[in-house]
Design an enzyme around this catalytic site. Sequence first.
Site, PDB file in Angstrom:
ATOM      1  N   ASP A  56      32.338 -34.981 -23.843  1.00  9.82           N
ATOM      2  CA  ASP A  56      32.532 -34.451 -22.499  1.00  9.82           C
ATOM      3  C   ASP A  56      33.210 -35.469 -21.581  1.00  9.82           C
ATOM      4  OD1 ASP A  56      31.777 -32.280 -20.522  1.00  9.82           O
ATOM      5  OD2 ASP A  56      30.900 -34.040 -19.579  1.00  9.82           O
ATOM      6  N   THR A  89      37.250 -31.048 -17.670  1.00  5.92           N
ATOM      7  CA  THR A  89      37.269 -32.401 -17.112  1.00  5.92           C
ATOM      8  C   THR A  89      38.267 -33.299 -17.833  1.00  5.92           C
ATOM      9  OG1 THR A  89      35.391 -33.013 -18.506  1.00  5.92           O
ATOM     10  CG2 THR A  89      34.904 -32.303 -16.282  1.00  5.92           C
ATOM     11  N   THR A  90      38.329 -33.163 -19.162  1.00  5.06           N
ATOM     12  CA  THR A  90      39.276 -33.988 -19.900  1.00  5.06           C
ATOM     13  C   THR A  90      40.701 -33.576 -19.540  1.00  5.06           C
ATOM     14  OG1 THR A  90      37.664 -33.918 -21.693  1.00  5.06           O
ATOM     15  CG2 THR A  90      39.785 -34.892 -22.192  1.00  5.06           C
ATOM     16  N   ASP A 381      28.312 -26.508 -19.902  1.00  5.74           N
ATOM     17  CA  ASP A 381      29.726 -26.158 -19.689  1.00  5.74           C
ATOM     18  C   ASP A 381      29.941 -24.668 -19.925  1.00  5.74           C
ATOM     19  OD1 ASP A 381      30.299 -28.749 -19.180  1.00  5.74           O
ATOM     20  OD2 ASP A 381      31.682 -29.056 -20.864  1.00  5.74           O
TER      21      ASP A 381
HETATM   22  P1  ADP Z   1      38.023 -30.149 -21.346  1.00  4.41           P
HETATM   23  O1  ADP Z   1      37.087 -31.257 -20.955  1.00  4.41           O
HETATM   24  O2  ADP Z   1      39.322 -30.271 -20.623  1.00  4.41           O
HETATM   25  O3  ADP Z   1      37.411 -28.811 -21.241  1.00  4.41           O
HETATM   26  P2  ADP Z   1      37.931 -29.739 -24.188  1.00  4.41           P
HETATM   27  O4  ADP Z   1      37.734 -30.786 -25.208  1.00  4.41           O
HETATM   28  O5  ADP Z   1      36.817 -28.800 -23.939  1.00  4.41           O
HETATM   29  O6  ADP Z   1      38.362 -30.459 -22.863  1.00  4.41           O
HETATM   30  O7  ADP Z   1      39.217 -28.917 -24.602  1.00  4.41           O
HETATM   31  C1  ADP Z   1      39.667 -27.839 -23.849  1.00  4.41           C
HETATM   32  C2  ADP Z   1      40.962 -27.324 -24.389  1.00  4.41           C
HETATM   33  O8  ADP Z   1      40.827 -26.892 -25.744  1.00  4.41           O
HETATM   34  C3  ADP Z   1      41.458 -26.125 -23.595  1.00  4.41           C
HETATM   35  O9  ADP Z   1      42.822 -26.269 -23.331  1.00  4.41           O
HETATM   36  C4  ADP Z   1      41.190 -24.957 -24.548  1.00  4.41           C
HETATM   37  O10 ADP Z   1      42.071 -23.877 -24.331  1.00  4.41           O
HETATM   38  C5  ADP Z   1      41.426 -25.616 -25.879  1.00  4.41           C
HETATM   39  N1  ADP Z   1      40.812 -24.883 -26.997  1.00  4.41           N
HETATM   40  C6  ADP Z   1      39.573 -24.377 -27.107  1.00  4.41           C
HETATM   41  N2  ADP Z   1      39.392 -23.752 -28.287  1.00  4.41           N
HETATM   42  C7  ADP Z   1      40.579 -23.857 -28.958  1.00  4.41           C
HETATM   43  C8  ADP Z   1      41.067 -23.420 -30.241  1.00  4.41           C
HETATM   44  N3  ADP Z   1      40.299 -22.747 -31.072  1.00  4.41           N
HETATM   45  N4  ADP Z   1      42.322 -23.739 -30.555  1.00  4.41           N
HETATM   46  C9  ADP Z   1      43.115 -24.440 -29.723  1.00  4.41           C
HETATM   47  N5  ADP Z   1      42.724 -24.876 -28.520  1.00  4.41           N
HETATM   48  C10 ADP Z   1      41.486 -24.588 -28.134  1.00  4.41           C
HETATM   49 MG    MG Z   2      35.816 -28.044 -22.297  1.00  8.62          MG
END
Ligand code: ADP
Ligand code: MG
Length: 514
Positions: A56, A89-90, A381
């Site tokens: 996270d 957040t990332t 989240d």
């Molecule tokens: P954040 O802290 O920004 O939420 P995450 O590690 O949760 O970071 O990653 C979020 C990103 O991953 C988003 O852009 C989301 O659309 C993408 N994402 C989630 N599931 C998938 C998937 N199955 N394939 C590709 N991208 C995905």
């Molecule tokens: Mg996320």
Amino acid sequence: MFILSEDSQRTQGRDAQSSNIMAGKAVAESVRTTLGPRGMDKMLVDSGGEVVITNDGATILNEMDIEHPAAQMLVEVADSQEEEVGDGTTTAAVIAGNLLAEAEDLIEQDVHATTIVEGYHEAAEIALEAIAEQVSQDAVDDDVLKQVAESSMTGKGTGGLTAESLAETVVEAIRHVEDDEGVHRDNVTVHTQIGASSNATELVPGIVIDEEAAHDAMPGEVEDASIAVLDVELGVRTGDIDAEYAIDSIDQLNQAIDAEESEVRGYAETLAESGADVVFTTDDVDERISSFLAKEGVLVFDNVGSSDARQIVSATGANRVGALEDLEESDFGAADRVRSQNYGDDDLAFVEGGAAAEAVTVFVRGGTEHIVDELERAIGDALDVVSTALDSGEVVPGAGATEIAIADKIRSEAAGIEGRKQLAVTSFADALDVVPRTLATNTGQDPIDTLVDLRAAHEGGERAGLITDGETVTIDDPFEYGVVDPADVKREAIQSATEAATMIVRIDDVIAAE
Ligand code: ADP
Ligand code: MG
């Protein structure tokens, strides 16, 4: 003439700008590898040896001991993202870092900081329009909500539990606290308890608190409970003054003991007769009283924490009563079931159903503390994104597709913007490419090839994201695979990243006191 103390440090002009930009970029870089479904985790060890393992963004940045003031501003981006929408957040930190990297290039090309700031703000406006165009036309129903929850959890350490079954629990929880006025997100709490596999994670229709029954012989479970919540010490009144009695005969001693006994019995009987079958009190309960009440089948919790007492009150509709003689039936709260359960070193009280059903608890289980902690963050989240999506009714494609669409719109509108500002606007679009590029890198794909393919598909009129589906990674329409994010998460990420980056770029003088 010296106006500053000799000890203060001053950095000016380009030096100040580039040192701030470097610090901001470094922060963004530190969370980049955690983005997306194949994002890696970080293990953070503090000076006391305390370990946190997480994926996270906000947690990582907060656990890191970041001192540089400009870097600190990126931490704030993640924090405000977490606070406003609970996810992304990332993404926000990585975009902010890349806006800074692009700004550095612009400064080198002699684009003035004010021009960069103006250009970035204009580009952010275009980005918001592009997000609106990406919003799904389909209604946000339970299936879509589950997809939103699942997309936010893929890549998180969800233990043995699939994101799919967790997503179901999350949607059920949010639906439970939704009424005509909207989603009451605060009515969902997450309670973690180590010891079982994460498969035992369940939704409790009520509240779970860390409280222990006052006596072993009390019933472990009471159905259709009438609940009294007291701020009363159930014992012999000791008073504030140390009193000393001169007792000079056995009779007098027996009288004193009898008097105490009858006072104690008086309390116990008053309570038992009041009709309450579950009692929570914030004070002590005398052993003799709890033993008597146990025989009467009353379940008593003593020394209940003040915040737990407040939770019980709001969940059961009880009135908190400060003196036993004031207790009336109308003060009782109600629940379908109250139970006390032991989990190794911990005892928990469950207050379920009835009036308590307004609040729900996701009762998270997992083998170790690290697992339940990360699961708690992932579920937190997911609860946030589902309530965000349900509240606004707007979702956009994930997997980088929205960022590709935004960048494309900004580039095409940049043509109409005069002067050097056009360069800043285009740079903003380039900065957004970091999301699909990072998703590519983190899934072992070539970032340049991926970007080219995504753009080509987008220009061909398709929604195009880099989708991770089990073992395969493909470029396709994210909606087809259920990879969806709430529109508000994207909006917030753009806005908070723009704010932080433009604020840092504008600084040309850093004066630090020793
Ligand atoms: P954040 O802290 O920004 O939420 P995450 O590690 O949760 O970071 O990653 C979020 C990103 O991953 C988003 O852009 C989301 O659309 C993408 N994402 C989630 N599931 C998938 C998937 N199955 N394939 C590709 N991208 C995905
Ligand atoms: Mg996320």
